[in-house]
Design an enzyme around this catalytic site. Structure first.
Site, PDB file in Angstrom:
ATOM      1  N   GLY A 181       0.768  -1.232   0.000  1.00 52.77           N
ATOM      2  CA  GLY A 181       0.000   0.000   0.000  1.00 52.77           C
ATOM      3  C   GLY A 181       0.799   1.281   0.000  1.00 52.77           C
ATOM      4  O   GLY A 181       0.385   2.275  -0.580  1.00 52.77           O
ATOM      5  N   GLU A 184       4.106   4.229   6.122  1.00 51.71           N
ATOM      6  CA  GLU A 184       2.869   3.471   5.932  1.00 51.71           C
ATOM      7  C   GLU A 184       1.875   4.285   5.125  1.00 51.71           C
ATOM      8  O   GLU A 184       1.919   5.512   5.128  1.00 51.71           O
ATOM      9  CB  GLU A 184       2.238   3.151   7.301  1.00 51.71           C
ATOM     10  N   ASP A 185       0.964   3.598   4.462  1.00 48.55           N
ATOM     11  CA  ASP A 185      -0.092   4.279   3.715  1.00 48.55           C
ATOM     12  C   ASP A 185      -1.209   4.736   4.635  1.00 48.55           C
ATOM     13  O   ASP A 185      -1.675   5.856   4.546  1.00 48.55           O
ATOM     14  CB  ASP A 185      -0.640   3.394   2.590  1.00 48.55           C
ATOM     15  N   ASP A 244      -4.784   2.396  10.912  1.00 49.45           N
ATOM     16  CA  ASP A 244      -6.130   2.289  11.475  1.00 49.45           C
ATOM     17  C   ASP A 244      -6.076   1.581  12.820  1.00 49.45           C
ATOM     18  O   ASP A 244      -5.948   2.236  13.842  1.00 49.45           O
ATOM     19  CB  ASP A 244      -7.145   1.700  10.490  1.00 49.45           C
ATOM     20  N   LYS A 251      -6.413   7.051  10.753  1.00 50.88           N
ATOM     21  CA  LYS A 251      -7.833   6.812  11.027  1.00 50.88           C
ATOM     22  C   LYS A 251      -7.969   6.533  12.529  1.00 50.88           C
ATOM     23  O   LYS A 251      -8.122   5.393  12.956  1.00 50.88           O
ATOM     24  CB  LYS A 251      -8.295   5.605  10.202  1.00 50.88           C
ATOM     25  N   PHE A 261     -14.021   3.480   4.154  1.00 54.93           N
ATOM     26  CA  PHE A 261     -13.153   2.574   3.395  1.00 54.93           C
ATOM     27  C   PHE A 261     -12.634   3.323   2.184  1.00 54.93           C
ATOM     28  O   PHE A 261     -13.390   3.644   1.271  1.00 54.93           O
ATOM     29  CB  PHE A 261     -13.915   1.320   2.968  1.00 54.93           C
ATOM     30  N   ASP A 295      -5.889  -0.216  -1.487  1.00 51.04           N
ATOM     31  CA  ASP A 295      -6.659  -1.139  -2.309  1.00 51.04           C
ATOM     32  C   ASP A 295      -7.872  -1.715  -1.599  1.00 51.04           C
ATOM     33  O   ASP A 295      -8.017  -1.621  -0.386  1.00 51.04           O
ATOM     34  CB  ASP A 295      -5.766  -2.301  -2.748  1.00 51.04           C
TER      35      ASP A 295
END
Length: 184
Positions: A49, A104-105, A108, A136, A157, A164
């Site tokens: 990601g 990191e992308d 969460d 998030k 989402f 993805d």
């Protein structure tokens, strides 16, 4: 302006345009350049990601930096983390003496990053910090301190710009909220 893209019909709402993402990445790159001046920076991209973010981020950093890649798996084809993290591709570089910045992308639950931090700490780097394009916080299950954040986002989402759903949508040049009809 978002370019017409074949996958746009699957997007309920564009959250960040290409231009907004570029500005975020540039800002974070400048912060990293300032904070890591005269340090031994090693950017560790968590695949898959973060690859798009990492590519743009490293070009916005104006100091010496090495890069390496690590791949983990915790999602499978679902929408929520399984909680079990496995290393699919480990780092190639000995971390001792490096100032590590994990890239990191999205952050969460924090489970994957918490696990990676344990592994990387055990390899004796000089320091470890975290950078994520998207945070998030509503989804956090594990307390993780993030040093660089592109943007805080709602509990939606999202896909695009490397993110993805079932290995699709990574190639969108923007970040959008995936229409629930796609995964319902």
């Amino acid at each position: 302006m978002v370019q017409k893209h074949e996958l746009i019909d699957d997007i309920a709402e564009v959250l960040f345009t290409e231009k907004q993402i570029a500005a975020m990445v540039e800002r974070v790159g400048q912060e990293i350049s300032r904070d890591y001046k005269d340090k031994n920076l090693l950017l560790v991209s968590v695949l898959k990601g973060s690859i798009v973010f990492m590519a743009d981020l490293m070009r916005s950093i104006n100091i010496h930096a090495r890069i390496d890649f690590m791949a983990t798996s915790s999602y499978g084809s679902g929408m929520k983390t399984s909680g079990v993290v496995k290393i699919v591709k480990d780092l190639d570089i000995d971390l001792e003496g490096y100032d590590i910045l994990i890239v990191e992308d999205i952050l969460d639950s924090g489970k994957t990053l918490s696990y990676l931090l344990e592994i990387i700490r055990s390899r004796n780097p000089k320091s470890i910090q975290l950078c994520t394009l998207f945070d998030k916080p509503e989804r956090r299950e594990v307390d993780v301190d993030v040093n660089y954040i592109g943007a805080k986002i709602p509990d939606e989402f999202i896909v695009g710009y490397g993110l993805d759903f079932d290995e699709k949508y990574r190639n969108l040049p923007f970040v959008g909220i995936l229409d629930p009809k796609v995964y319902s």
